[in-house]
Design an enzyme around this catalytic site. Structure first.
Site, PDB file in Angstrom:
ATOM      1  N   ASP A   7       0.847  -1.178   0.000  1.00  0.00           N
ATOM      2  CA  ASP A   7       0.000   0.000   0.000  1.00  0.00           C
ATOM      3  C   ASP A   7       0.891   1.239   0.000  1.00  0.00           C
ATOM      4  O   ASP A   7       1.953   1.249   0.617  1.00  0.00           O
ATOM      5  CB  ASP A   7      -0.903  -0.011   1.234  1.00  0.00           C
ATOM      6  CG  ASP A   7      -1.819   1.177   1.266  1.00  0.00           C
ATOM      7  OD1 ASP A   7      -1.446   2.166   1.923  1.00  0.00           O
ATOM      8  OD2 ASP A   7      -2.890   1.129   0.644  1.00  0.00           O
ATOM      9  N   HIS A   8       0.453   2.279  -0.676  1.00  0.00           N
ATOM     10  CA  HIS A   8       1.240   3.507  -0.788  1.00  0.00           C
ATOM     11  C   HIS A   8       1.667   4.045   0.576  1.00  0.00           C
ATOM     12  O   HIS A   8       2.802   4.455   0.763  1.00  0.00           O
ATOM     13  CB  HIS A   8       0.440   4.562  -1.553  1.00  0.00           C
ATOM     14  CG  HIS A   8       1.109   5.886  -1.639  1.00  0.00           C
ATOM     15  ND1 HIS A   8       2.238   6.079  -2.405  1.00  0.00           N
ATOM     16  CD2 HIS A   8       0.839   7.061  -1.052  1.00  0.00           C
ATOM     17  CE1 HIS A   8       2.627   7.341  -2.279  1.00  0.00           C
ATOM     18  NE2 HIS A   8       1.778   7.954  -1.476  1.00  0.00           N
ATOM     19  N   HIS A  70       7.123   9.055  -7.595  1.00  0.00           N
ATOM     20  CA  HIS A  70       7.051   7.991  -6.597  1.00  0.00           C
ATOM     21  C   HIS A  70       7.107   6.598  -7.215  1.00  0.00           C
ATOM     22  O   HIS A  70       7.906   5.758  -6.800  1.00  0.00           O
ATOM     23  CB  HIS A  70       5.780   8.144  -5.752  1.00  0.00           C
ATOM     24  CG  HIS A  70       5.670   9.475  -5.093  1.00  0.00           C
ATOM     25  ND1 HIS A  70       6.438   9.822  -4.015  1.00  0.00           N
ATOM     26  CD2 HIS A  70       4.895  10.542  -5.374  1.00  0.00           C
ATOM     27  CE1 HIS A  70       6.146  11.052  -3.649  1.00  0.00           C
ATOM     28  NE2 HIS A  70       5.206  11.515  -4.463  1.00  0.00           N
TER      29      HIS A  70
END
Length: 104
Positions: A7-8, A70
């Site tokens: 998950d981010h 990212h």
């Protein structure tokens, strides 16, 4: 086949420690190569909408920032060659070289 979901937000610590996991772990280091890994997928998937904030995201380029910065950094950490040392500068140099090699 094994699938690891990151998950981010929840995976932030794992992502920050990925180079140590890859290059300092005697079990993972020899196995983490194209000889043993067939496919790596980084998926940007959110299960919620922008709830009326789409204009805000577009205006400030948030989605573009996430995609270009990212996610590309995560891909580089997975694909880069081993750095000469596990210092910030050596890892940045190898990850940048990995990105440039695949982009150009």
């Amino acid at each position: 086949m094994q699938i690891y979901r990151i998950d981010h937000y929840l995976g932030k610590e794992l992502i920050e420690n990925l180079t140590v996991l890859r290059f300092s772990n005697l079990v993972f280091e020899p196995l983490w190569s194209r000889q043993y890994i067939r496919n790596v997928q980084v998926i940007f998937s959110e299960d919620f909408g922008t709830e009326g904030r789409g204009g805000y995201f577009d205006r400030y380029g948030i989605i573009r920032d996430v995609m270009q910065n990212h996610l590309l950094q995560i891909v580089a950490l997975f694909a880069m060659e081993p750095p000469s040392a596990l210092c910030k500068e050596c890892c940045e140099c190898k990850s940048a070289a990995c990105i440039m090699q695949r982009v150009l």
